[in-house]
Design a protein around this motif. Structure first.
Motif, PDB file in Angstrom:
ATOM      1  N   ARG A 270      41.252  53.331  33.308  1.00 49.80           N
ATOM      2  CA  ARG A 270      40.500  52.172  32.848  1.00 49.80           C
ATOM      3  C   ARG A 270      41.080  50.887  33.423  1.00 49.80           C
ATOM      4  O   ARG A 270      40.336  49.973  33.807  1.00 49.80           O
ATOM      5  CB  ARG A 270      40.549  52.129  31.313  1.00 49.80           C
ATOM      6  CG  ARG A 270      39.883  50.910  30.684  1.00 49.80           C
ATOM      7  CD  ARG A 270      38.420  50.844  30.968  1.00 49.80           C
ATOM      8  NE  ARG A 270      37.808  49.691  30.309  1.00 49.80           N
ATOM      9  CZ  ARG A 270      36.717  49.095  30.720  1.00 49.80           C
ATOM     10  NH1 ARG A 270      36.077  49.526  31.790  1.00 49.80           N
ATOM     11  NH2 ARG A 270      36.223  48.057  30.062  1.00 49.80           N
TER      12      ARG A 270
ATOM     13  N   GLU B  64      39.864  50.471  36.930  1.00 46.32           N
ATOM     14  CA  GLU B  64      38.467  50.034  36.946  1.00 46.32           C
ATOM     15  C   GLU B  64      38.360  48.544  36.616  1.00 46.32           C
ATOM     16  O   GLU B  64      37.597  47.805  37.250  1.00 46.32           O
ATOM     17  CB  GLU B  64      37.657  50.855  35.938  1.00 46.32           C
ATOM     18  CG  GLU B  64      37.515  52.326  36.311  1.00 46.32           C
ATOM     19  CD  GLU B  64      36.899  53.150  35.198  1.00 46.32           C
ATOM     20  OE1 GLU B  64      36.780  52.617  34.067  1.00 46.32           O
ATOM     21  OE2 GLU B  64      36.547  54.318  35.450  1.00 46.32           O
ATOM     22  N   LEU B  65      39.137  48.107  35.624  1.00 42.05           N
ATOM     23  CA  LEU B  65      39.118  46.698  35.235  1.00 42.05           C
ATOM     24  C   LEU B  65      39.688  45.801  36.334  1.00 42.05           C
ATOM     25  O   LEU B  65      39.208  44.684  36.535  1.00 42.05           O
ATOM     26  CB  LEU B  65      39.910  46.502  33.945  1.00 42.05           C
ATOM     27  CG  LEU B  65      39.254  47.040  32.663  1.00 42.05           C
ATOM     28  CD1 LEU B  65      40.256  47.039  31.518  1.00 42.05           C
ATOM     29  CD2 LEU B  65      38.023  46.217  32.297  1.00 42.05           C
ATOM     30  N   SER B  66      40.699  46.297  37.035  1.00 40.30           N
ATOM     31  CA  SER B  66      41.288  45.509  38.128  1.00 40.30           C
ATOM     32  C   SER B  66      40.267  45.287  39.239  1.00 40.30           C
ATOM     33  O   SER B  66      40.176  44.192  39.806  1.00 40.30           O
ATOM     34  CB  SER B  66      42.524  46.219  38.675  1.00 40.30           C
ATOM     35  OG  SER B  66      43.530  46.310  37.685  1.00 40.30           O
TER      36      SER B  66
ATOM     37  N   GLN C 281      37.038  45.335  38.771  1.00 41.74           N
ATOM     38  CA  GLN C 281      36.044  44.436  38.185  1.00 41.74           C
ATOM     39  C   GLN C 281      36.533  42.996  38.222  1.00 41.74           C
ATOM     40  O   GLN C 281      35.767  42.066  38.517  1.00 41.74           O
ATOM     41  CB  GLN C 281      35.752  44.859  36.746  1.00 41.74           C
ATOM     42  CG  GLN C 281      34.730  43.980  36.031  1.00 41.74           C
ATOM     43  CD  GLN C 281      34.498  44.433  34.606  1.00 41.74           C
ATOM     44  OE1 GLN C 281      34.666  45.607  34.285  1.00 41.74           O
ATOM     45  NE2 GLN C 281      34.115  43.504  33.738  1.00 41.74           N
TER      46      GLN C 281
ATOM     47  N   LYS D 102      38.600  41.662  40.334  1.00 45.47           N
ATOM     48  CA  LYS D 102      38.524  41.171  41.712  1.00 45.47           C
ATOM     49  C   LYS D 102      37.123  40.681  42.030  1.00 45.47           C
ATOM     50  O   LYS D 102      36.933  39.649  42.680  1.00 45.47           O
ATOM     51  CB  LYS D 102      38.934  42.289  42.677  1.00 45.47           C
ATOM     52  CG  LYS D 102      39.010  41.854  44.130  1.00 45.47           C
ATOM     53  CD  LYS D 102      39.524  42.999  45.002  1.00 45.47           C
ATOM     54  CE  LYS D 102      39.634  42.550  46.456  1.00 45.47           C
ATOM     55  NZ  LYS D 102      40.138  43.656  47.318  1.00 45.47           N
ATOM     56  N   LYS D 103      36.120  41.403  41.549  1.00 44.04           N
ATOM     57  CA  LYS D 103      34.730  41.020  41.810  1.00 44.04           C
ATOM     58  C   LYS D 103      34.366  39.740  41.075  1.00 44.04           C
ATOM     59  O   LYS D 103      33.794  38.813  41.667  1.00 44.04           O
ATOM     60  CB  LYS D 103      33.785  42.144  41.390  1.00 44.04           C
ATOM     61  CG  LYS D 103      32.306  41.813  41.599  1.00 44.04           C
ATOM     62  CD  LYS D 103      31.406  42.928  41.131  1.00 44.04           C
ATOM     63  CE  LYS D 103      29.940  42.585  41.386  1.00 44.04           C
ATOM     64  NZ  LYS D 103      29.534  41.330  40.705  1.00 44.04           N
ATOM     65  N   VAL D 104      34.689  39.666  39.771  1.00 40.18           N
ATOM     66  CA  VAL D 104      34.280  38.485  39.006  1.00 40.18           C
ATOM     67  C   VAL D 104      35.055  37.246  39.455  1.00 40.18           C
ATOM     68  O   VAL D 104      34.524  36.133  39.399  1.00 40.18           O
ATOM     69  CB  VAL D 104      34.453  38.720  37.484  1.00 40.18           C
ATOM     70  CG1 VAL D 104      33.524  39.820  37.010  1.00 40.18           C
ATOM     71  CG2 VAL D 104      35.886  39.024  37.105  1.00 40.18           C
TER      72      VAL D 104
ATOM     73  N   GLU E  89      33.807  35.742  31.863  1.00 34.68           N
ATOM     74  CA  GLU E  89      33.951  37.136  32.288  1.00 34.68           C
ATOM     75  C   GLU E  89      35.353  37.403  32.836  1.00 34.68           C
ATOM     76  O   GLU E  89      35.950  38.447  32.573  1.00 34.68           O
ATOM     77  CB  GLU E  89      32.903  37.464  33.353  1.00 34.68           C
ATOM     78  CG  GLU E  89      32.936  38.902  33.857  1.00 34.68           C
ATOM     79  CD  GLU E  89      32.563  39.908  32.793  1.00 34.68           C
ATOM     80  OE1 GLU E  89      32.833  41.110  33.002  1.00 34.68           O
ATOM     81  OE2 GLU E  89      31.998  39.506  31.752  1.00 34.68           O
TER      82      GLU E  89
ATOM     83  N   THR F  81      37.931  40.086  31.144  1.00 41.28           N
ATOM     84  CA  THR F  81      38.482  41.181  31.942  1.00 41.28           C
ATOM     85  C   THR F  81      40.009  41.157  31.926  1.00 41.28           C
ATOM     86  O   THR F  81      40.657  42.196  31.800  1.00 41.28           O
ATOM     87  CB  THR F  81      37.967  41.106  33.393  1.00 41.28           C
ATOM     88  OG1 THR F  81      36.535  41.076  33.393  1.00 41.28           O
ATOM     89  CG2 THR F  81      38.430  42.315  34.191  1.00 41.28           C
TER      90      THR F  81
END
Length: 320
Positions: A54, A57-59, A61, A63-65, A131, A135
């Protein structure tokens, strides 16, 4: 020493009968400690693995946000620069600088469009910032969860070592042990709860689906000697359909220590079960006066009185 292992094999009985190891050579208290410590360790290990997954996955995410936030911030900066250069249109200067009603309406429409554009950009900027904050908080929570599960694993290891009360042992390892097919897990990596409802191919009783899977995988790997799983009497995992005894002899449980090829067979089987413990859902393995558990590895485990109690004539497998 906490490990008072006393059990005698019945002198008379059919040669092919399961070893009379209702207590697996251990006291009821020790069996309970073994089961609780190992289950706790396995559950914590699964939660730790799920938390790390998890976090990854959050890392990604995050990077994207953060990229989205950077892009929106740049967009808002451009809008702010434009407003600074040309100045803001207001209803007053619209009226003062309009030559006709039509021109006023056109400029008013343009003003509304600019307001909508700027408002949308600011909302997107605020949402992106929120966001990013959410995150980062979620990642911090996963780190705390991992710290918690590591502490639980360490605690369960100490509990087991205290229960056994004996130093580490050499163990049984074979580099060329084949890999077993993984048994089904829950989506979070934990082992599903199973009941004794599957027909036991070794007796007239029942076992769990996971136990049957381990039995079949052992046979597929070439370990096809005499085996007995379900046993109605005594304690431990046998009555629950979550344990099997694999004889080191071809077609019986001999009341004598395995030697030569029989002992090699037991060594290799024990090594196979340990190598595939995570794939199969192994709780612990006992063979030749040693016990393997996921929290403490191989440790000494001495029975008394018989080959069955000492586990020198069969490999015992307990499942989650």
């Amino acid at each position: 020493m906490l490990l008072g292992l006393v059990l005698a094999l019945t002198a008379a009985g059919p040669a092919s009968a399961a070893p009379n190891t209702d207590d697996e050579g251990a006291s009821k208290t020790l069996r309970a400690q073994l089961s609780a410590a190992n289950k706790g360790h396995i559950e914590a290990k699964a939660k730790l693995a799920n938390s790390k997954k998890r976090q990854l996955e959050l890392s990604l995410q995050l990077k994207k946000v953060e990229g989205d936030l950077a892009a929106i911030t740049a967009e808002v900066a451009v809008l702010a620069a434009q407003s600074y250069r040309v100045g803001r249109l207001t209803p007053i200067n619209l009226m003062l600088n309009s030559a006709s009603p039509n021109e006023f309406l056109q400029k008013a429409a343009g003003l509304e469009l600019l307001a909508q554009r700027d408002g949308t950009a600011m909302r997107r900027l605020a949402e992106a910032r929120e966001e990013v904050a959410r995150t980062k908080a979620a990642i911090d929570n996963e780190v705390r969860e991992q710290t918690k599960q590591v502490a639980i694993m360490a605690s369960k290891k100490k509990e087991l070592e205290k229960a056994l009360g004996i130093g580490t042992a050499g163990g049984f390892v074979t580099a060329n042990s084949p890999l077993a097919k993984p048994a089904p897990r829950n989506s979070d990596g934990s082992w599903p709860s199973e009941k004794c409802i599957v027909d036991d191919p070794t007796t007239s009783g029942c076992i769990t689906a996971r136990t049957l899977h381990a039995y079949n995988e052992a046979r597929a790997a070439g370990f096809k000697r005499y085996t007995s799983c379900k046993r109605s009497g005594g304690g431990g995992e046998h009555p629950l359909g979550r344990a099997c005894d694999f004889s080191s002899a071809t077609s019986t449980f001999k009341n004598s220590d395995a030697t030569g090829g029989d002992r090699t067979y037991g060594n290799n089987l024990a090594a196979f079960l340990v190598k595939n413990a995570d794939r199969l859902g192994v709780l612990y393995v006992i063979w030749y006066k040693q016990i393997w558990s996921p929290s403490s590895g191989w440790r000494a485990y001495s029975g008394s009185g018989s080959a069955a109690a000492r586990h020198t004539n069969h490999v015992h497998l307990s499942m989650v």
